[in-house]
Design a protein around this motif. Sequence first.
Motif, PDB file in Angstrom:
ATOM      1  N   UNK B  21      42.611   8.888  97.832  1.00 15.07           N
ATOM      2  CA  UNK B  21      41.646   9.225  98.800  1.00 15.07           C
ATOM      3  C   UNK B  21      40.693  10.099  98.027  1.00 15.07           C
ATOM      4  N   UNK B  23      36.228  10.566  96.921  1.00 11.52           N
ATOM      5  CA  UNK B  23      34.632  10.484  97.163  1.00 11.52           C
ATOM      6  C   UNK B  23      34.251   9.507  98.386  1.00 11.52           C
ATOM      7  N   UNK B  24      35.111  10.101  99.306  1.00 17.10           N
ATOM      8  CA  UNK B  24      34.834   9.277 100.631  1.00 17.10           C
ATOM      9  C   UNK B  24      35.423   8.127 100.998  1.00 17.10           C
ATOM     10  N   UNK B  25      36.333   7.493 100.334  1.00 14.04           N
ATOM     11  CA  UNK B  25      36.836   6.279 100.210  1.00 14.04           C
ATOM     12  C   UNK B  25      38.625   6.329 100.180  1.00 14.04           C
ATOM     13  N   UNK B  26      39.095   5.173 100.753  1.00 18.66           N
ATOM     14  CA  UNK B  26      40.399   5.161 100.405  1.00 18.66           C
ATOM     15  C   UNK B  26      40.529   4.157  99.401  1.00 18.66           C
ATOM     16  N   UNK B  27      41.622   4.301  98.472  1.00 20.51           N
ATOM     17  CA  UNK B  27      41.938   3.184  97.533  1.00 20.51           C
ATOM     18  C   UNK B  27      43.170   2.396  97.758  1.00 20.51           C
TER      19      UNK B  27
END
Lengths: 149, 88
Positions: B21, B23-27
Amino acid sequence: MELPNDKLLPLVRQYVAEGEHVIISVKGYSMRPFLEHLRDRVKLSPWTELQVGDAVLAEIAPGHFVLHRIIEIRQGRELTLMGDGNICGTEPCTIDDVCGVVTEYLRPNGHVLYASDKKLQKRIRLWRRLLPIRRALLFLYRLTIDERA
Amino acid sequence: MRIKEGFELRDICGEHVVVAHGRGNIDFSKIISLNESAAYLWHKVQGQDFDAAMLARLLTEEYEVDEATALRDAEKTMQDWRGAGMAE
């Protein structure tokens, strides 16, 4: 590990609806040549406005998700989707079915192709216009992919 | 050892899953499943430095396991986390 799509994609829909950006691996060949099965990843993002040419994750029937491109928008909310790698076959849906829009194409070498990239958008429009000969182009593309594999 | 920033443990569909989680994203393309005891350890040591002895002690406190087995499990857990790039 990998979560199966029937578990993963409803979660993706939920997280994007909550304002998150979500990265998923691409599965399937229906977005060739722009996205390759298990090679590429995409970042799905919340959206405020959709345009023809956007690739979206949509739930076109309960529990049935596709990552395809918008080829038509009617009356601002009726959409027609089609896979870049499909010869025929489109999916009608509405903007309410859209779970997220592809904002980044992530290649395995770390290269990021932004959906807003003008050159990419030009290639997408060109690919759409080449639909009458898409079958032949995809055949040639498959040959190059197979050679590299 | 320490769990790296940007990884978080979530309960997804009844499984303990670590997702990146950042840079503002969920991988979701890189997710790691943890078993019950590894998830317990994760919760206990997140945000702090730890070593195999500490993990082994936590295991013996929570589970009926002898010290030697707990230490082996702790070392294996650390190896798995390091291998998955979640801890350094």
